[in-house]
Motif scaffolding. Structure first.
Motif, PDB file in Angstrom:
ATOM      1  N   LEU A 167       0.830  -1.205   0.000  1.00 56.61           N
ATOM      2  CA  LEU A 167       0.000   0.000   0.000  1.00 56.61           C
ATOM      3  C   LEU A 167       0.862   1.252   0.000  1.00 56.61           C
ATOM      4  N   PHE A 168       1.872   1.299   0.876  1.00 57.69           N
ATOM      5  CA  PHE A 168       2.746   2.469   0.950  1.00 57.69           C
ATOM      6  C   PHE A 168       3.633   2.578  -0.296  1.00 57.69           C
ATOM      7  N   THR A 169       4.088   1.423  -0.806  1.00 63.59           N
ATOM      8  CA  THR A 169       4.940   1.451  -1.992  1.00 63.59           C
ATOM      9  C   THR A 169       4.166   1.982  -3.192  1.00 63.59           C
ATOM     10  N   THR A 170       2.885   1.652  -3.256  1.00 56.46           N
ATOM     11  CA  THR A 170       2.033   2.202  -4.318  1.00 56.46           C
ATOM     12  C   THR A 170       1.988   3.723  -4.223  1.00 56.46           C
ATOM     13  N   GLY A 171       1.940   4.226  -2.989  1.00 59.21           N
ATOM     14  CA  GLY A 171       1.923   5.677  -2.789  1.00 59.21           C
ATOM     15  C   GLY A 171       3.232   6.337  -3.175  1.00 59.21           C
ATOM     16  N   ALA A 172       4.327   5.564  -3.150  1.00 51.68           N
ATOM     17  CA  ALA A 172       5.642   6.100  -3.504  1.00 51.68           C
ATOM     18  C   ALA A 172       6.029   5.740  -4.932  1.00 51.68           C
ATOM     19  N   ALA A 173       5.047   5.319  -5.745  1.00 52.22           N
ATOM     20  CA  ALA A 173       5.326   4.925  -7.122  1.00 52.22           C
ATOM     21  C   ALA A 173       6.027   6.043  -7.879  1.00 52.22           C
ATOM     22  N   GLY A 174       7.043   5.662  -8.657  1.00 51.44           N
ATOM     23  CA  GLY A 174       7.811   6.646  -9.415  1.00 51.44           C
ATOM     24  C   GLY A 174       9.164   6.942  -8.822  1.00 51.44           C
ATOM     25  N   ILE A 175       9.373   6.586  -7.546  1.00 52.72           N
ATOM     26  CA  ILE A 175      10.679   6.777  -6.913  1.00 52.72           C
ATOM     27  C   ILE A 175      11.543   5.568  -7.241  1.00 52.72           C
ATOM     28  N   PRO A 176      12.749   5.741  -7.779  1.00 53.65           N
ATOM     29  CA  PRO A 176      13.630   4.610  -8.094  1.00 53.65           C
ATOM     30  C   PRO A 176      13.858   3.715  -6.871  1.00 53.65           C
ATOM     31  N   PRO A 177      13.955   2.395  -7.055  1.00 51.25           N
ATOM     32  CA  PRO A 177      14.006   1.473  -5.910  1.00 51.25           C
ATOM     33  C   PRO A 177      15.143   1.714  -4.925  1.00 51.25           C
ATOM     34  N   PHE A 178      16.359   1.947  -5.399  1.00 45.46           N
ATOM     35  CA  PHE A 178      17.457   2.153  -4.457  1.00 45.46           C
ATOM     36  C   PHE A 178      17.351   3.517  -3.769  1.00 45.46           C
ATOM     37  N   GLN A 179      16.809   4.509  -4.463  1.00 45.16           N
ATOM     38  CA  GLN A 179      16.560   5.793  -3.817  1.00 45.16           C
ATOM     39  C   GLN A 179      15.520   5.637  -2.712  1.00 45.16           C
ATOM     40  N   LEU A 180      14.469   4.865  -3.008  1.00 44.52           N
ATOM     41  CA  LEU A 180      13.435   4.611  -2.000  1.00 44.52           C
ATOM     42  C   LEU A 180      14.012   3.841  -0.826  1.00 44.52           C
ATOM     43  N   LEU A 181      14.881   2.876  -1.111  1.00 44.66           N
ATOM     44  CA  LEU A 181      15.533   2.105  -0.052  1.00 44.66           C
ATOM     45  C   LEU A 181      16.349   3.024   0.847  1.00 44.66           C
ATOM     46  N   ALA A 182      17.146   3.908   0.236  1.00 47.67           N
ATOM     47  CA  ALA A 182      17.987   4.819   1.009  1.00 47.67           C
ATOM     48  C   ALA A 182      17.147   5.765   1.859  1.00 47.67           C
ATOM     49  N   LEU A 187      24.403   2.348   1.916  1.00 45.66           N
ATOM     50  CA  LEU A 187      24.618   1.436   0.796  1.00 45.66           C
ATOM     51  C   LEU A 187      23.563   1.652  -0.291  1.00 45.66           C
ATOM     52  N   GLY A 188      22.328   1.894   0.138  1.00 43.11           N
ATOM     53  CA  GLY A 188      21.265   2.173  -0.828  1.00 43.11           C
ATOM     54  C   GLY A 188      21.533   3.452  -1.597  1.00 43.11           C
ATOM     55  N   ALA A 189      22.028   4.476  -0.886  1.00 39.28           N
ATOM     56  CA  ALA A 189      22.350   5.747  -1.543  1.00 39.28           C
ATOM     57  C   ALA A 189      23.480   5.559  -2.551  1.00 39.28           C
ATOM     58  N   ALA A 190      24.484   4.752  -2.192  1.00 40.44           N
ATOM     59  CA  ALA A 190      25.597   4.501  -3.112  1.00 40.44           C
ATOM     60  C   ALA A 190      25.109   3.811  -4.388  1.00 40.44           C
ATOM     61  N   CYS A 191      24.255   2.796  -4.229  1.00 44.57           N
ATOM     62  CA  CYS A 191      23.695   2.107  -5.402  1.00 44.57           C
ATOM     63  C   CYS A 191      22.829   3.051  -6.230  1.00 44.57           C
ATOM     64  N   HIS A 192      22.101   3.922  -5.547  1.00 45.30           N
ATOM     65  CA  HIS A 192      21.243   4.871  -6.263  1.00 45.30           C
ATOM     66  C   HIS A 192      22.069   5.811  -7.137  1.00 45.30           C
ATOM     67  N   PHE A 193      23.097   6.401  -6.579  1.00 51.31           N
ATOM     68  CA  PHE A 193      23.895   7.371  -7.340  1.00 51.31           C
ATOM     69  C   PHE A 193      24.686   6.696  -8.465  1.00 51.31           C
ATOM     70  N   GLU A 219      21.001   4.936 -10.750  1.00 50.82           N
ATOM     71  CA  GLU A 219      19.691   5.548 -10.973  1.00 50.82           C
ATOM     72  C   GLU A 219      19.785   7.060 -11.128  1.00 50.82           C
ATOM     73  N   THR A 220      18.700   7.629 -11.593  1.00 51.71           N
ATOM     74  CA  THR A 220      18.548   9.084 -11.663  1.00 51.71           C
ATOM     75  C   THR A 220      17.629   9.534 -10.546  1.00 51.71           C
ATOM     76  N   THR A 221      18.036  10.538  -9.802  1.00 50.00           N
ATOM     77  CA  THR A 221      17.267  10.989  -8.644  1.00 50.00           C
ATOM     78  C   THR A 221      15.934  11.599  -9.060  1.00 50.00           C
ATOM     79  N   VAL A 222      14.910  11.231  -8.337  1.00 52.60           N
ATOM     80  CA  VAL A 222      13.569  11.792  -8.523  1.00 52.60           C
ATOM     81  C   VAL A 222      13.161  12.454  -7.220  1.00 52.60           C
ATOM     82  N   VAL A 223      12.794  13.730  -7.268  1.00 56.76           N
ATOM     83  CA  VAL A 223      12.369  14.451  -6.066  1.00 56.76           C
ATOM     84  C   VAL A 223      10.928  14.079  -5.749  1.00 56.76           C
TER      85      VAL A 223
END
Length: 298
Positions: A31-46, A200-206, A209-213
């Motif tokens: 349910l919460f992940t659906t609300g955060a749809a569009g955020i790259p996975p590793f960015q969301l993890l971080a 570690l999630g932030a490192a994988c994201h950068f 992935e491309t950051t999404v605000v």
């Protein structure tokens, strides 16, 4: 490795119930992940683990500086905790990126059954027929939910994704079972694990992935994830796997996809069907069967 003193039956039941709270919190994940749809996975993890880390800092600070002593642990404790939390998510994301979600999800959700099987290797634990039977009933119910009653077709071109999903299941089940061997380590240390996973999630994201605000409700979804399914859930799971009945926790974990589906139905994002009803029956029956011995002693 250190072990806590054997718990009495009431203490073991209490710890199992506390660990079961994690399953309830994980049911909010979809349910919460659906609300955060569009955020790259590793960015969301971080971001979500950063929320969990900051929250744990606030809790420890409220208790006084002495509480941070729980973070002074030997390297094996940190290696198991960080590898378990980050490794599970890393392999899960790789699996979803290289295989169809249905097949990847079904393989990844072997971890509750593996917990029940692997628990037989722990000192003082015995794997009984009703533990295994309950876990298999739960797996059947989860399979119905994941596949929606349809067929699953495994194809060779998705081998990397399937292997990553299996690594995901092995990582979380191994972490959950080996965690019992550090029973004397305070649960407060999980806050430190969350901080390491966020980095570690932030490192994988950068790197990948491309950051999404985040916008609007996405911020609330990220906060909700960090406080619940990606925050408090790991603390209560740590306590439950260290001091509770790990076979029962493994079988009960199959309630997470069921409760998640029921929540999506309640919020109009999924449809109530006979498949959901049958899955509910199988998962509840499996949890009751696996808990037979614990319920009888309580």
């Amino acid at each position: 490795m250190s072990f806590s003193a054997p718990a009495s039956a009431p203490q073991r039941l209490r710890a199992t119930l506390i660990g079961g709270i994690a399953v309830l919190l994980w049911s909010l994940l979809a349910l919460f992940t659906t609300g955060a749809a569009g955020i790259p996975p590793f960015q969301l993890l971080a971001m979500t683990f950063a929320v969990a880390f900051v929250t744990s800092l606030c809790v420890l600070a409220a208790r006084g500086r002495g509480s941070f002593a729980a973070w002074r642990q030997r390297p094996p404790v940190w290696l198991l905790g960080v590898a378990g939390l980050f490794g599970y998510h890393f392999f899960y994301f790789v699996a979803l990126g290289n295989a169809p979600p249905v097949e990847a999800g079904l393989i990844a959700y072997l971890w509750p059954l593996l917990i029940v099987v692997f628990s037989a290797l722990l000192p003082g634990e015995r794997l009984r027929w009703f533990h295994l039977g309950g876990a298999l009933l739960g797996l059947a119910g989860a399979a119905l939910l994941v596949t929606r009653g349809g067929q699953v077709a495994f194809r060779a071109e998705f081998a990397l994704g399937y292997l990553a999903a299996l690594a995901c299941a092995l990582t979380w089940s191994t972490y959950s079972v080996l965690n019992r061997r550090f029973g004397a380590v305070p649960t407060d240390v999980v806050g430190g694990f969350c901080g390491a996973v966020a980095l570690l999630g932030a490192a994988c994201h950068f790197l990948l992935e491309t950051t999404v605000v985040p916008q609007g409700l996405q911020w609330l979804a990220i906060l909700g994830l960090g406080l619940g399914p990606v925050g408090a859930a790991f603390f209560v799971w740590d306590y439950g796997t260290k001091h509770g009945n790990i076979q029962v926790l493994g079988a009960f974990s199959y309630a997470a996809p069921l409760l998640s589906t029921l929540l999506l139905i309640a919020f109009g994002q999924a449809e109530a069907t006979w498949i959901v009803a049958l899955a509910c029956l199988l998962i509840v029956a499996g949890a009751v069967l696996a808990s037979k011995e614990l319920l009888r002693k309580s």
